[in-house]
Design a protein around this motif. Sequence first.
Motif, short mmCIF file in Angstrom:
data_model
loop_
_atom_site.label_atom_id
_atom_site.label_comp_id
_atom_site.label_asym_id
_atom_site.label_seq_id
_atom_site.Cartn_x
_atom_site.Cartn_y
_atom_site.Cartn_z
N LEU A 23 9.43 -8.80 -11.81
CA LEU A 23 9.98 -7.34 -12.15
C LEU A 23 9.01 -6.47 -11.99
CD1 LEU A 23 11.76 -8.72 -15.75
CD2 LEU A 23 12.83 -7.91 -13.79
N ASN A 24 7.62 -6.63 -12.38
CA ASN A 24 6.70 -5.58 -12.29
C ASN A 24 6.51 -5.31 -10.59
OD1 ASN A 24 6.41 -5.41 -14.85
ND2 ASN A 24 4.72 -6.97 -15.15
N LEU A 25 6.44 -6.50 -9.91
CA LEU A 25 6.33 -6.10 -8.44
C LEU A 25 7.51 -5.14 -7.87
CD1 LEU A 25 5.00 -9.52 -7.06
CD2 LEU A 25 3.86 -7.19 -6.78
N THR A 26 8.71 -5.68 -8.42
CA THR A 26 9.78 -4.98 -7.84
C THR A 26 9.95 -3.50 -8.33
OG1 THR A 26 11.31 -6.72 -7.95
CG2 THR A 26 12.45 -4.59 -7.93
N ALA A 27 9.47 -3.09 -9.45
CA ALA A 27 9.13 -1.84 -9.94
C ALA A 27 8.10 -0.96 -9.14
CB ALA A 27 8.95 -1.62 -11.26
N ALA A 28 6.83 -1.50 -8.96
CA ALA A 28 5.74 -1.02 -8.28
C ALA A 28 5.97 -0.72 -6.86
CB ALA A 28 4.50 -2.04 -8.27
N ALA A 29 7.03 -1.76 -6.07
CA ALA A 29 7.59 -1.32 -4.78
C ALA A 29 8.44 -0.26 -4.61
CB ALA A 29 7.91 -2.83 -4.10
N GLY A 32 6.72 3.23 -4.91
CA GLY A 32 5.64 3.50 -3.91
C GLY A 32 4.27 3.13 -4.36
N PHE A 33 4.14 2.16 -5.41
CA PHE A 33 2.54 1.97 -5.99
C PHE A 33 1.75 0.93 -5.29
CE2 PHE A 33 4.10 3.39 -10.20
CZ PHE A 33 4.00 4.97 -9.91
N LEU A 34 2.45 0.05 -4.20
CA LEU A 34 1.82 -1.06 -3.77
C LEU A 34 1.21 -0.41 -2.29
CD1 LEU A 34 4.45 -3.77 -3.74
CD2 LEU A 34 2.40 -3.27 -5.49
N SER A 35 -0.10 -1.03 -2.15
CA SER A 35 -0.45 -0.53 -0.86
C SER A 35 0.34 -1.12 0.59
CB SER A 35 -2.08 -1.20 -0.72
OG SER A 35 -1.89 -2.46 -0.86
N ALA A 36 -0.36 -0.78 1.64
CA ALA A 36 0.56 -1.36 2.79
C ALA A 36 0.47 -2.76 2.96
CB ALA A 36 0.21 -0.63 3.95
N GLU A 37 -0.59 -3.21 2.89
CA GLU A 37 -1.04 -4.63 2.64
C GLU A 37 -0.13 -5.40 1.61
OE1 GLU A 37 -4.65 -7.95 2.12
OE2 GLU A 37 -5.06 -5.74 2.45
N ASP A 38 -0.07 -4.96 0.02
CA ASP A 38 0.55 -5.52 -0.79
C ASP A 38 2.12 -5.36 -0.54
OD1 ASP A 38 -1.72 -6.09 -2.06
OD2 ASP A 38 -1.53 -4.40 -3.68
N MET A 39 2.51 -4.04 0.19
CA MET A 39 3.94 -4.42 0.41
C MET A 39 4.39 -5.32 1.45
SD MET A 39 6.98 -2.87 -0.34
CE MET A 39 7.36 -1.27 -0.55
N ALA A 40 3.30 -5.72 2.46
CA ALA A 40 3.74 -6.66 3.57
C ALA A 40 3.77 -7.92 2.73
CB ALA A 40 2.73 -6.43 4.61
N THR A 41 2.92 -8.10 1.83
CA THR A 41 2.84 -9.60 1.03
C THR A 41 4.14 -9.36 0.12
OG1 THR A 41 0.54 -9.52 1.21
CG2 THR A 41 1.51 -10.93 -0.46
N ARG A 76 -1.81 -10.45 -10.19
CA ARG A 76 -2.28 -8.95 -10.41
C ARG A 76 -1.00 -8.40 -11.14
NH1 ARG A 76 -3.37 -6.92 -4.93
NH2 ARG A 76 -2.68 -5.06 -5.90
N PHE A 77 0.15 -8.75 -11.23
CA PHE A 77 1.03 -8.20 -11.80
C PHE A 77 1.87 -8.98 -13.13
CE2 PHE A 77 0.99 -5.84 -8.06
CZ PHE A 77 1.15 -4.44 -8.34
#
Length: 77
Positions: A23-29, A32-41, A76-77
């Motif tokens: 849930l937290n990763l979906t919200a962060a994505a 737009g709060f994820l870095s490019a590297e985190d978004m790729a992961t 981290r989330f």
Amino acid sequence: AIAAQKAECRARILAVVDETAQLNLTAAAAAGFLSAEDMATYLAGLAWIAAMREAWPTVPAAWPAPPEGLTALAARF
């Protein structure tokens, strides 16, 4: 057998990315709060979850390995 395979699939996914992290990763994505590297992961993680869901109907299932970095990102989330 099908219910057990489906339950094992769920348990394997949640062992890597629990519901709160999902849930937290979906919200962060979405925000737009994820870095490019985190978004790729994150996107690789979504593809992994889809692959896991495709694997469970086969007996025995050939469970794919989670992508590198997903466990650390989820922690981290």
